[in-house]
Design a protein around this motif. Structure first.
Motif, PDB file in Angstrom:
ATOM      1  N   VAL A  19       0.838  -1.206   0.000  1.00 10.52           N
ATOM      2  CA  VAL A  19       0.000   0.000   0.000  1.00 10.52           C
ATOM      3  C   VAL A  19       0.867   1.249   0.000  1.00 10.52           C
ATOM      4  CG1 VAL A  19      -1.669   1.334   1.348  1.00 10.52           C
ATOM      5  CG2 VAL A  19      -1.955  -1.139   1.100  1.00 10.52           C
ATOM      6  N   ALA A  20       1.935   1.245   0.820  1.00  8.84           N
ATOM      7  CA  ALA A  20       2.826   2.407   0.899  1.00  8.84           C
ATOM      8  C   ALA A  20       3.500   2.673  -0.441  1.00  8.84           C
ATOM      9  CB  ALA A  20       3.870   2.190   1.993  1.00  8.84           C
ATOM     10  N   PHE A  21       4.035   1.616  -1.078  1.00  9.25           N
ATOM     11  CA  PHE A  21       4.709   1.798  -2.358  1.00  9.25           C
ATOM     12  C   PHE A  21       3.749   2.320  -3.428  1.00  9.25           C
ATOM     13  CE2 PHE A  21       8.169  -1.089  -0.855  1.00  9.25           C
ATOM     14  CZ  PHE A  21       9.225  -0.236  -1.150  1.00  9.25           C
ATOM     15  N   VAL A  22       2.549   1.734  -3.496  1.00 14.42           N
ATOM     16  CA  VAL A  22       1.586   2.138  -4.525  1.00 14.42           C
ATOM     17  C   VAL A  22       1.120   3.572  -4.292  1.00 14.42           C
ATOM     18  CG1 VAL A  22      -0.711   1.699  -5.484  1.00 14.42           C
ATOM     19  CG2 VAL A  22       0.825  -0.206  -5.014  1.00 14.42           C
ATOM     20  N   SER A  23       0.767   3.901  -3.054  1.00 11.69           N
ATOM     21  CA  SER A  23       0.228   5.233  -2.778  1.00 11.69           C
ATOM     22  C   SER A  23       1.276   6.315  -2.945  1.00 11.69           C
ATOM     23  CB  SER A  23      -0.363   5.280  -1.365  1.00 11.69           C
ATOM     24  OG  SER A  23       0.595   4.905  -0.397  1.00 11.69           O
ATOM     25  N   ILE A  24       2.502   6.071  -2.490  1.00 12.27           N
ATOM     26  CA  ILE A  24       3.561   7.073  -2.655  1.00 12.27           C
ATOM     27  C   ILE A  24       3.898   7.249  -4.130  1.00 12.27           C
ATOM     28  CG2 ILE A  24       5.988   7.564  -2.217  1.00 12.27           C
ATOM     29  CD1 ILE A  24       5.614   6.239   0.532  1.00 12.27           C
ATOM     30  N   GLY A  25       4.004   6.125  -4.856  1.00 16.83           N
ATOM     31  CA  GLY A  25       4.297   6.232  -6.287  1.00 16.83           C
ATOM     32  C   GLY A  25       3.192   6.922  -7.060  1.00 16.83           C
ATOM     33  N   THR A  34       1.266   9.131  -6.052  1.00 14.77           N
ATOM     34  CA  THR A  34       1.197  10.555  -5.707  1.00 14.77           C
ATOM     35  C   THR A  34       2.449  11.293  -6.163  1.00 14.77           C
ATOM     36  OG1 THR A  34      -0.107  10.004  -3.749  1.00 14.77           O
ATOM     37  CG2 THR A  34       0.847  12.199  -3.830  1.00 14.77           C
ATOM     38  N   ALA A  35       3.617  10.715  -5.899  1.00 15.63           N
ATOM     39  CA  ALA A  35       4.874  11.411  -6.196  1.00 15.63           C
ATOM     40  C   ALA A  35       5.080  11.603  -7.697  1.00 15.63           C
ATOM     41  CB  ALA A  35       6.051  10.636  -5.592  1.00 15.63           C
ATOM     42  N   VAL A  36       4.805  10.552  -8.479  1.00 15.94           N
ATOM     43  CA  VAL A  36       5.040  10.662  -9.930  1.00 15.94           C
ATOM     44  C   VAL A  36       4.166  11.735 -10.567  1.00 15.94           C
ATOM     45  CG1 VAL A  36       4.899   9.424 -12.130  1.00 15.94           C
ATOM     46  CG2 VAL A  36       5.901   8.299 -10.131  1.00 15.94           C
ATOM     47  N   PRO A  37       2.837  11.762 -10.317  1.00 20.55           N
ATOM     48  CA  PRO A  37       2.026  12.835 -10.889  1.00 20.55           C
ATOM     49  C   PRO A  37       2.427  14.229 -10.393  1.00 20.55           C
ATOM     50  CG  PRO A  37       0.622  11.032 -10.200  1.00 20.55           C
ATOM     51  CD  PRO A  37       1.981  10.753  -9.657  1.00 20.55           C
ATOM     52  N   LEU A  38       2.798  14.355  -9.100  1.00 19.80           N
ATOM     53  CA  LEU A  38       3.204  15.667  -8.596  1.00 19.80           C
ATOM     54  C   LEU A  38       4.471  16.147  -9.291  1.00 19.80           C
ATOM     55  CD1 LEU A  38       2.508  15.499  -4.748  1.00 19.80           C
ATOM     56  CD2 LEU A  38       1.367  16.923  -6.448  1.00 19.80           C
ATOM     57  N   LEU A  39       5.430  15.247  -9.487  1.00 17.91           N
ATOM     58  CA  LEU A  39       6.646  15.627 -10.216  1.00 17.91           C
ATOM     59  C   LEU A  39       6.320  15.998 -11.664  1.00 17.91           C
ATOM     60  CD1 LEU A  39       9.147  12.942  -8.847  1.00 17.91           C
ATOM     61  CD2 LEU A  39       9.097  15.397  -8.334  1.00 17.91           C
ATOM     62  N   MET A  40       5.401  15.247 -12.282  1.00 18.14           N
ATOM     63  CA  MET A  40       4.978  15.592 -13.647  1.00 18.14           C
ATOM     64  C   MET A  40       4.305  16.959 -13.677  1.00 18.14           C
ATOM     65  SD  MET A  40       3.486  11.931 -14.994  1.00 18.14           S
ATOM     66  CE  MET A  40       2.840  12.689 -16.492  1.00 18.14           C
ATOM     67  N   GLY A  41       3.472  17.241 -12.660  1.00 20.89           N
ATOM     68  CA  GLY A  41       2.803  18.532 -12.600  1.00 20.89           C
ATOM     69  C   GLY A  41       3.788  19.675 -12.468  1.00 20.89           C
ATOM     70  N   LEU A  42       4.805  19.499 -11.607  1.00 21.35           N
ATOM     71  CA  LEU A  42       5.817  20.538 -11.451  1.00 21.35           C
ATOM     72  C   LEU A  42       6.628  20.714 -12.727  1.00 21.35           C
ATOM     73  CD1 LEU A  42       7.026  19.713  -7.820  1.00 21.35           C
ATOM     74  CD2 LEU A  42       5.607  21.650  -8.549  1.00 21.35           C
ATOM     75  N   ALA A  43       6.825  19.608 -13.483  1.00 21.26           N
ATOM     76  CA  ALA A  43       7.556  19.712 -14.751  1.00 21.26           C
ATOM     77  C   ALA A  43       6.699  20.363 -15.839  1.00 21.26           C
ATOM     78  CB  ALA A  43       8.011  18.324 -15.202  1.00 21.26           C
ATOM     79  N   LEU A  44       5.397  20.050 -15.859  1.00 23.18           N
ATOM     80  CA  LEU A  44       4.507  20.619 -16.874  1.00 23.18           C
ATOM     81  C   LEU A  44       4.082  22.044 -16.553  1.00 23.18           C
ATOM     82  CD1 LEU A  44       2.145  17.563 -17.536  1.00 23.18           C
ATOM     83  CD2 LEU A  44       3.745  18.582 -19.167  1.00 23.18           C
ATOM     84  N   GLY A  45       4.147  22.398 -15.259  1.00 22.74           N
ATOM     85  CA  GLY A  45       3.683  23.708 -14.836  1.00 22.74           C
ATOM     86  C   GLY A  45       4.248  24.868 -15.637  1.00 22.74           C
ATOM     87  N   PRO A  46       5.587  24.959 -15.788  1.00 22.53           N
ATOM     88  CA  PRO A  46       6.147  26.084 -16.549  1.00 22.53           C
ATOM     89  C   PRO A  46       5.703  26.116 -18.012  1.00 22.53           C
ATOM     90  CG  PRO A  46       7.833  25.031 -15.209  1.00 22.53           C
ATOM     91  CD  PRO A  46       6.627  24.151 -15.136  1.00 22.53           C
ATOM     92  N   LEU A  47       5.422  24.931 -18.591  1.00 22.50           N
ATOM     93  CA  LEU A  47       5.007  24.890 -19.997  1.00 22.50           C
ATOM     94  C   LEU A  47       3.577  25.393 -20.177  1.00 22.50           C
ATOM     95  CD1 LEU A  47       6.434  21.361 -20.939  1.00 22.50           C
ATOM     96  CD2 LEU A  47       7.504  23.599 -21.283  1.00 22.50           C
ATOM     97  N   LEU A  48       2.726  25.172 -19.162  1.00 20.24           N
ATOM     98  CA  LEU A  48       1.314  25.556 -19.263  1.00 20.24           C
ATOM     99  C   LEU A  48       1.016  26.878 -18.575  1.00 20.24           C
ATOM    100  CD1 LEU A  48      -0.325  22.078 -18.476  1.00 20.24           C
ATOM    101  CD2 LEU A  48       0.140  23.080 -20.717  1.00 20.24           C
ATOM    102  N   PHE A  49       1.987  27.403 -17.826  1.00 21.21           N
ATOM    103  CA  PHE A  49       1.747  28.593 -17.017  1.00 21.21           C
ATOM    104  C   PHE A  49       1.466  29.803 -17.912  1.00 21.21           C
ATOM    105  CE2 PHE A  49       3.061  32.141 -14.251  1.00 21.21           C
ATOM    106  CZ  PHE A  49       2.247  31.870 -13.167  1.00 21.21           C
ATOM    107  N   GLY A  50       0.373  30.469 -17.663  1.00 17.24           N
ATOM    108  CA  GLY A  50      -0.033  31.627 -18.455  1.00 17.24           C
ATOM    109  C   GLY A  50      -1.389  31.392 -19.090  1.00 17.24           C
ATOM    110  N   ASP A  51      -1.837  32.343 -19.886  1.00 18.36           N
ATOM    111  CA  ASP A  51      -3.129  32.215 -20.559  1.00 18.36           C
ATOM    112  C   ASP A  51      -3.139  30.985 -21.446  1.00 18.36           C
ATOM    113  OD1 ASP A  51      -4.121  34.480 -19.373  1.00 18.36           O
ATOM    114  OD2 ASP A  51      -3.404  35.812 -20.959  1.00 18.36           O
ATOM    115  N   PRO A  52      -4.271  30.261 -21.528  1.00 21.16           N
ATOM    116  CA  PRO A  52      -5.550  30.510 -20.856  1.00 21.16           C
ATOM    117  C   PRO A  52      -5.714  29.720 -19.559  1.00 21.16           C
ATOM    118  CG  PRO A  52      -5.851  28.814 -22.493  1.00 21.16           C
ATOM    119  CD  PRO A  52      -4.374  29.144 -22.498  1.00 21.16           C
ATOM    120  N   PHE A  53      -4.604  29.194 -19.006  1.00 23.05           N
ATOM    121  CA  PHE A  53      -4.722  28.261 -17.882  1.00 23.05           C
ATOM    122  C   PHE A  53      -4.683  28.929 -16.518  1.00 23.05           C
ATOM    123  CE2 PHE A  53      -2.802  25.715 -21.345  1.00 23.05           C
ATOM    124  CZ  PHE A  53      -3.815  24.807 -21.504  1.00 23.05           C
TER     125      PHE A  53
END
Length: 213
Positions: A6-12, A14-33
Protein backbone atom coordinates in the motif's frame (compact mmCIF):
# COMPACT_ATOMS: atom_id res chain seq x y z
CA UNK A 1 -1.80 -6.72 5.92
CA UNK A 2 0.03 -5.57 2.82
CA UNK A 3 1.13 -2.29 4.38
CA UNK A 4 4.37 -2.19 2.40
CA UNK A 5 2.54 -2.68 -0.91
CA UNK A 6 0.00 0.00 0.00
CA UNK A 7 2.83 2.41 0.90
CA UNK A 8 4.71 1.80 -2.36
CA UNK A 9 1.59 2.14 -4.53
CA UNK A 10 0.23 5.23 -2.78
CA UNK A 11 3.56 7.07 -2.66
CA UNK A 12 4.30 6.23 -6.29
CA UNK A 13 0.80 7.17 -7.42
CA UNK A 14 1.20 10.56 -5.71
CA UNK A 15 4.87 11.41 -6.20
CA UNK A 16 5.04 10.66 -9.93
CA UNK A 17 2.03 12.83 -10.89
CA UNK A 18 3.20 15.67 -8.60
CA UNK A 19 6.65 15.63 -10.22
CA UNK A 20 4.98 15.59 -13.65
CA UNK A 21 2.80 18.53 -12.60
CA UNK A 22 5.82 20.54 -11.45
CA UNK A 23 7.56 19.71 -14.75
CA UNK A 24 4.51 20.62 -16.87
CA UNK A 25 3.68 23.71 -14.84
CA UNK A 26 6.15 26.08 -16.55
CA UNK A 27 5.01 24.89 -20.00
CA UNK A 28 1.31 25.56 -19.26
CA UNK A 29 1.75 28.59 -17.02
CA UNK A 30 -0.03 31.63 -18.46
CA UNK A 31 -3.13 32.21 -20.56
CA UNK A 32 -5.55 30.51 -20.86
CA UNK A 33 -4.72 28.26 -17.88
CA UNK A 34 -4.05 30.77 -15.11
CA UNK A 35 -6.32 33.37 -13.62
CA UNK A 36 -5.57 36.93 -12.51
CA UNK A 37 -3.86 35.93 -9.26
CA UNK A 38 -4.85 36.61 -5.67
CA UNK A 39 -5.06 39.97 -3.94
CA UNK A 40 -3.57 41.85 -6.85
CA UNK A 41 -0.51 39.56 -6.93
CA UNK A 42 0.47 37.62 -10.08
CA UNK A 43 -0.41 33.90 -10.17
CA UNK A 44 1.90 31.54 -8.31
CA UNK A 45 3.82 29.20 -10.61
CA UNK A 46 4.52 26.79 -7.74
CA UNK A 47 0.85 26.73 -6.75
CA UNK A 48 -0.09 26.15 -10.36
CA UNK A 49 2.34 23.23 -10.68
CA UNK A 50 1.06 21.64 -7.47
CA UNK A 51 -2.52 21.92 -8.73
CA UNK A 52 -1.60 20.26 -12.06
CA UNK A 53 0.08 17.45 -10.11
CA UNK A 54 -2.99 17.01 -7.91
CA UNK A 55 -5.22 16.85 -11.00
CA UNK A 56 -3.04 14.08 -12.42
CA UNK A 57 -2.98 12.20 -9.09
CA UNK A 58 -6.70 12.38 -8.35
CA UNK A 59 -8.40 9.03 -7.74
CA UNK A 60 -12.14 8.36 -8.20
CA UNK A 61 -12.14 6.56 -4.87
CA UNK A 62 -15.89 5.75 -4.48
CA UNK A 63 -16.15 4.68 -8.13
CA UNK A 64 -13.14 2.40 -7.82
CA UNK A 65 -14.51 0.83 -4.63
CA UNK A 66 -17.88 0.24 -6.28
CA UNK A 67 -16.33 -1.38 -9.37
CA UNK A 68 -14.22 -3.73 -7.24
CA UNK A 69 -17.27 -4.60 -5.13
CA UNK A 70 -19.44 -5.36 -8.17
CA UNK A 71 -16.70 -7.58 -9.62
CA UNK A 72 -16.28 -9.24 -6.19
CA UNK A 73 -12.61 -8.30 -6.05
CA UNK A 74 -12.65 -5.94 -3.06
CA UNK A 75 -11.48 -8.72 -0.72
CA UNK A 76 -8.71 -9.97 -3.01
CA UNK A 77 -5.09 -8.89 -2.38
CA UNK A 78 -5.20 -6.65 -5.47
CA UNK A 79 -8.52 -5.11 -4.45
CA UNK A 80 -7.61 -4.48 -0.82
CA UNK A 81 -4.25 -2.93 -1.74
CA UNK A 82 -5.92 -0.84 -4.44
CA UNK A 83 -8.64 0.50 -2.14
CA UNK A 84 -6.22 1.25 0.72
CA UNK A 85 -3.79 2.95 -1.67
CA UNK A 86 -6.62 4.98 -3.22
CA UNK A 87 -7.59 6.19 0.25
CA UNK A 88 -4.00 7.21 0.99
CA UNK A 89 -3.70 8.94 -2.40
CA UNK A 90 -6.94 10.82 -1.71
CA UNK A 91 -5.55 12.16 1.57
CA UNK A 92 -2.24 13.19 -0.02
CA UNK A 93 -3.95 14.66 -3.08
CA UNK A 94 -6.31 16.85 -1.06
CA UNK A 95 -3.38 18.01 1.07
CA UNK A 96 -1.56 18.92 -2.16
CA UNK A 97 -4.60 20.90 -3.32
CA UNK A 98 -4.73 22.71 0.03
CA UNK A 99 -0.99 23.47 -0.24
CA UNK A 100 -1.48 24.75 -3.79
CA UNK A 101 -4.26 27.06 -2.59
CA UNK A 102 -2.18 28.30 0.34
CA UNK A 103 0.81 29.00 -1.93
CA UNK A 104 -1.41 30.75 -4.50
CA UNK A 105 -2.89 32.95 -1.76
CA UNK A 106 0.57 33.83 -0.44
CA UNK A 107 0.14 32.20 2.96
CA UNK A 108 3.18 31.57 5.11
CA UNK A 109 5.12 28.33 5.29
CA UNK A 110 3.99 28.03 8.91
CA UNK A 111 0.34 27.95 7.83
CA UNK A 112 1.05 25.21 5.28
CA UNK A 113 3.13 23.21 7.77
CA UNK A 114 0.40 23.53 10.41
CA UNK A 115 -2.10 21.90 8.04
CA UNK A 116 0.21 18.91 7.48
CA UNK A 117 0.94 18.62 11.21
CA UNK A 118 -2.81 18.69 11.83
CA UNK A 119 -3.30 15.89 9.30
CA UNK A 120 -0.61 13.77 10.98
CA UNK A 121 -2.19 14.35 14.40
CA UNK A 122 -5.62 13.47 13.01
CA UNK A 123 -4.29 10.17 11.60
CA UNK A 124 -2.49 9.46 14.88
CA UNK A 125 -5.68 9.96 16.91
CA UNK A 126 -7.68 7.75 14.53
CA UNK A 127 -5.15 4.91 14.50
CA UNK A 128 -3.64 5.07 17.98
CA UNK A 129 -6.57 6.27 20.10
CA UNK A 130 -9.91 5.59 18.42
CA UNK A 131 -9.00 2.19 16.98
CA UNK A 132 -7.98 0.57 20.32
CA UNK A 133 -10.98 2.19 22.00
CA UNK A 134 -13.33 0.41 19.56
CA UNK A 135 -12.00 -3.08 20.36
CA UNK A 136 -14.30 -3.62 23.43
CA UNK A 137 -17.23 -2.38 21.36
CA UNK A 138 -16.54 -5.07 18.76
CA UNK A 139 -16.39 -7.81 21.40
CA UNK A 140 -19.66 -6.58 22.93
CA UNK A 141 -21.43 -6.65 19.55
CA UNK A 142 -20.14 -10.17 18.89
CA UNK A 143 -21.29 -11.39 22.31
CA UNK A 144 -24.72 -9.78 21.95
CA UNK A 145 -25.19 -11.11 18.42
CA UNK A 146 -26.44 -7.78 17.08
CA UNK A 147 -25.17 -4.27 16.44
CA UNK A 148 -28.39 -2.69 17.68
CA UNK A 149 -29.79 0.75 16.97
CA UNK A 150 -27.61 2.48 19.57
CA UNK A 151 -24.44 0.87 18.20
CA UNK A 152 -25.38 1.82 14.66
CA UNK A 153 -26.04 5.41 15.78
CA UNK A 154 -22.67 5.66 17.53
CA UNK A 155 -20.84 4.43 14.44
CA UNK A 156 -22.62 7.04 12.28
CA UNK A 157 -21.73 9.76 14.80
CA UNK A 158 -18.10 8.64 14.71
CA UNK A 159 -18.09 8.64 10.89
CA UNK A 160 -19.59 12.15 10.72
CA UNK A 161 -17.17 13.49 13.34
CA UNK A 162 -14.23 12.07 11.40
CA UNK A 163 -15.59 13.58 8.17
CA UNK A 164 -15.93 17.03 9.75
CA UNK A 165 -12.39 16.87 11.17
CA UNK A 166 -10.96 15.72 7.83
CA UNK A 167 -12.83 18.43 5.95
CA UNK A 168 -11.58 21.17 8.30
CA UNK A 169 -8.01 19.96 7.74
CA UNK A 170 -8.46 20.07 3.97
CA UNK A 171 -8.28 16.28 3.56
CA UNK A 172 -11.91 15.95 2.35
CA UNK A 173 -14.78 13.98 3.86
CA UNK A 174 -14.35 10.80 1.80
CA UNK A 175 -11.05 9.61 3.35
CA UNK A 176 -12.44 10.69 6.72
CA UNK A 177 -15.30 8.22 6.36
CA UNK A 178 -13.07 5.49 4.91
CA UNK A 179 -10.64 5.67 7.85
CA UNK A 180 -13.42 4.92 10.35
CA UNK A 181 -14.46 1.92 8.26
CA UNK A 182 -10.84 0.78 8.15
CA UNK A 183 -10.38 0.88 11.94
CA UNK A 184 -13.69 -0.76 12.92
CA UNK A 185 -13.19 -4.11 14.68
CA UNK A 186 -12.89 -6.93 12.12
CA UNK A 187 -16.10 -8.67 13.17
CA UNK A 188 -18.06 -10.39 10.42
CA UNK A 189 -21.39 -9.84 12.19
CA UNK A 190 -20.79 -6.10 12.46
CA UNK A 191 -19.66 -5.89 8.83
CA UNK A 192 -22.71 -7.77 7.58
CA UNK A 193 -25.18 -5.70 9.61
CA UNK A 194 -23.59 -2.38 8.64
CA UNK A 195 -23.57 -3.45 5.01
CA UNK A 196 -27.23 -4.40 5.13
CA UNK A 197 -28.26 -1.13 6.81
CA UNK A 198 -26.17 1.16 4.61
CA UNK A 199 -26.19 -0.53 1.21
CA UNK A 200 -29.54 0.72 -0.13
CA UNK A 201 -28.99 4.29 1.04
CA UNK A 202 -25.45 4.52 -0.32
CA UNK A 203 -25.96 2.70 -3.61
CA UNK A 204 -29.45 3.97 -4.50
CA UNK A 205 -29.23 7.55 -3.18
CA UNK A 206 -25.76 8.76 -2.19
CA UNK A 207 -23.60 7.29 -4.97
CA UNK A 208 -25.72 8.74 -7.84
CA UNK A 209 -25.79 12.11 -6.04
CA UNK A 210 -22.01 12.00 -5.64
CA UNK A 211 -21.46 11.18 -9.31
CA UNK A 212 -23.90 13.87 -10.47
CA UNK A 213 -22.37 16.45 -8.12
Amino acid sequence: RGGRAVAFVSIGATAVPLLMGLALGPLLFGDPFTGPGHGGQPPSQLGFGLMIGAILAVTAFPVMARILEERRQSATPMGSVGIAAAAAVSVLMFLAIAAARDVAEGRSFGTIAARWVGAVLYLFVILAVVRPALAPFGRKVEARGSLGDAGFAWILILVLASCVAADRLGINVIPGAFLIGAILPARQLMRDELGRRLRELTVVVLLPVFLAY
